[in-house]
Enzyme design. Structure first.
Site, PDB file in Angstrom:
ATOM      1  CE  LYS A 178      34.430  63.592  81.225  1.00 16.24           C
ATOM      2  NZ  LYS A 178      35.101  64.770  81.809  1.00 16.24           N
ATOM      3  N   GLY A 196      36.986  67.225  90.379  1.00 12.12           N
ATOM      4  CA  GLY A 196      37.259  67.579  91.764  1.00 12.12           C
ATOM      5  C   GLY A 196      38.661  67.289  92.249  1.00 12.12           C
TER       6      GLY A 196
END
Length: 256
Positions: A95, A183
């Site tokens: 990632k 988020g």
């Protein structure tokens, strides 16, 4: 089933490993989530110790590991961290995170694209964390990223899908899996992302910081499954005017 590069996943809920109170809670929450892919920050683990508090439970659970380059401030930092991770963990999966601003943790689009191109050439399976920018996501796809991970809103903010309009465009044009990352603050946020057509979501803070992380992990598992099922079932289009579900004429004639 979700296929990314050389792996296939049953679960479309990917999870992080930060912010848990201890390794035991982390392991139980990950098990409850049904997640098969977990990400961890290289700077938070001791790559030389297989009994590391974060790494050891993941290895015992036979989780697919997705090391991330959180803390990298530029492409050079990220490439160096990726090479260390590949050597220590024997995985090409990565990632890619480059966020030089410690206050808002916004990903650097220029450095991310530069690093992604170089890492792909070095044989890495790159999943870049990036802005919900349709043009950038397309460029990342074109340089060979295996998926794109646009943010819903700032990391750890729990603001949900503030970037919804742009996520819809990214999902519509992507030829690689789209994983909404950052988020997502509630199971309903995760369900909404899946209803938009996202291939997966990555959740950390909302699970780890919950009063009951294990129950919250299960809630996210169910939400992701429900959202995906809704998307595949074909959600009806939204319209401005009301449309009756029952006949509006003939009632008085019928009862008289």
């Amino acid at each position: 089933m979700l296929k990314i590069a050389d792996k296939t996943f049953q679960s479309r809920l990917f999870t992080g490993t930060g912010k848990f109170s201890n390794r035991h809670v982390m392991a139980e929450a990950l098990a409850a989530s049904g997640s098969e892919l977990v990400t961890m920050a290289l700077k938070r683990i001791d790559l030389a110790q297989r009994d590391d508090d974060i790494l050891a439970p993941l290895l015992s659970m036979q989780m697919n590991l997705l090391p991330n380059t959180s803390g990298a401030k530029n492409a050079a930092d990220a490439v160096y961290a990726a090479e260390l991770a590949r050597e220590a963990l024997a995985t090409n999966w990565l990632k890619l995170e480059i966020h030089p601003d410690p206050k808002y943790l916004m990903p650097d689009p220029i450095e991310t694209l530069l690093a992604a191109e170089q890492l792909v050439k070095q044989g890495f399976i790159v999943l870049p964390y990036c802005h919900a920018d349709p043009v950038l996501c397309k460029r990342l796809e074109e340089v060979g990223c295996a998926a794109v991970m646009p943010l819903g809103s700032p990391i750890g903010s729990n603001q949900g899908l503030a970037s919804k309009t742009f996520l819809e465009i990214i999902i519509d044009q992507a030829k690689v899996p789209v994983i909404v990352d950052a988020g997502i603050g509630s199971p309903s946020d995760a369900a909404q992302a899946m209803e938009l057509g996202a291939d997966a979501v990555l959740v950390n803070t909302a699970i780890a910081a919950a009063h009951d992380p294990i129950a919250m992990a299960k809630a996210f598992k169910l939400a992701v499954e429900a959202g995906r099922m809704a998307y595949e079932s074909g959600l009806p289009s939204r319209v401005k005017m009301a449309t009756a579900s029952s006949p509006l004429t003939g009632f008085l004639d019928f009862v008289s």
